[in-house]
Structures are given as C-alpha cells and as structure tokens.
Design an enzyme around this catalytic site. Sequence first.
Site, PDB file in Angstrom:
ATOM      1  N   CYS A   1      -7.278  -4.064 -11.259  1.00  0.00           N
ATOM      2  CA  CYS A   1      -6.825  -3.968 -12.658  1.00  0.00           C
ATOM      3  C   CYS A   1      -6.797  -5.312 -13.362  1.00  0.00           C
ATOM      4  O   CYS A   1      -6.378  -5.389 -14.519  1.00  0.00           O
ATOM      5  CB  CYS A   1      -5.451  -3.316 -12.718  1.00  0.00           C
ATOM      6  SG  CYS A   1      -4.120  -4.377 -12.130  1.00  0.00           S
TER       7      CYS A   1
ATOM      8  N   CYS B   1       0.647 -12.672   2.757  1.00  0.00           N
ATOM      9  CA  CYS B   1      -0.594 -12.623   3.533  1.00  0.00           C
ATOM     10  C   CYS B   1      -1.485 -11.561   2.893  1.00  0.00           C
ATOM     11  O   CYS B   1      -1.209 -10.361   2.990  1.00  0.00           O
ATOM     12  CB  CYS B   1      -0.243 -12.262   4.973  1.00  0.00           C
ATOM     13  SG  CYS B   1      -1.651 -12.305   6.079  1.00  0.00           S
TER      14      CYS B   1
HETATM   15 ZN   LIG Z   1      -3.771  -4.133  -9.852  1.00  0.00          ZN
END
Ligand SMILES: [Zn+2]
Length: 197
Positions: free
Chosen positions: A117, A186
């Site tokens: 996104c 991580c």
């Molecule tokens: Zn996203």
Amino acid sequence: MALSHSLSLPTRTTTTYITPKTQFHFLFKSKFLVPKKPRTLSFSLHAMGASSSSSSQKPDNLQEAGRVDYASLSDGEWKKRLTEEQFYITRQKGTERAFTGEYWNTKTPGTYHCICCDTPLFESSTKFDSGTGWPSYYQPVGNNVKSKLDLSIIFMPRQEVLCAVCDAHLGHIFDDGPPPTGKRYCINSAALKLKPK
Ligand SMILES: [Zn+2]
C-alpha cells in the site's frame, strides 16, 4: 506518600492473579480493536464513491490510493498487484530465507515503504546490522505498523509486525534490539520497497 504506599499493598497482592497469558490476551485484544474503526470507515467511503458511478473524472494515483479499501481486497486482487513472493510473504505470512532478501545488507539512505500500500514503514536511519540476514530496524515510522501475538510456533510466542494500513505481514518484533528502543523489527525484504533519498 506513606498513606498511598500502604494502600497499594493489597492491590499488589491481587495483581499476582494476572498471568502473563492474560496480559498478552489483553494486549492482543486492545491492539486489535483499534484498527477496525478506520477500516469500517474506509469501507463506507469506498461504497459511497462506488455508488456515484456517473462521475467521469478518473482519480489520479494518489486519490485512488486514499480510497482503496485494503481490508476488502481479495487474494485474487492482491495476486494481481504483487509478485508471487510478495504475495506469499505479505498475504500468507511467509518468511523469506535469511541472507537472500533484497535489503538485508542495504545501507542506502531512504525510506522503506509497504510493498502492498506504499505506506512509509521504516527509515534507513533506524536500520542496523542484526547479523540475522533480514533487514532489521529499531523503530518504525510513527504508528504505521502494528503488532499482534503470533502463536503459530508452539512454545515460541512471538509478536507479529503488520502494516497498520493494509494488514500486510511484515515480520516479527523482538526485545533484543539496540538503544534507544531495545526493539528489533525483523522484516522480510519482500514486504518492503526502498525509496532512496
Ligand atoms: Zn501496507
């Protein structure tokens, strides 16, 4: 001071009944209730936009990005937007092999965005060499990531890291990171897109 101290003693006794499991459960619930509101809101906005279909004006990329209801995208739609590996990591909670991802050893200054996104997630200034073979950061950008208890490995509860906007699986958080946060995010390279400065 003396009064409040003596009053606090019985309270402490009762808190011993709250087990770590209960606390985890509470964290899990409270963090999960928050992002649901904007998701519902964006869905209704999206539905409103869709109903006024007479508009001939095509939204530009920025407007479209603001209107996409990521929570309602099907696996098929995600597959069209992502490579096979990106889909496996972000939408199916996969993990890339250590020392194989694009960014595990990158030192280029810039901002790492969500591959799904485009939300900015991590700054290169917070990246450090963790020796794990995965890109590691001690701090995310603002509140753009969220965490959730991951019990997929028995006897090894972990905190999963997700994109707060589109729920993409990014990786896990551990408490062995460097100062100032002590956290180690991580992250899978395949979940990220570096935009150099
Ligand atoms: Zn996203």
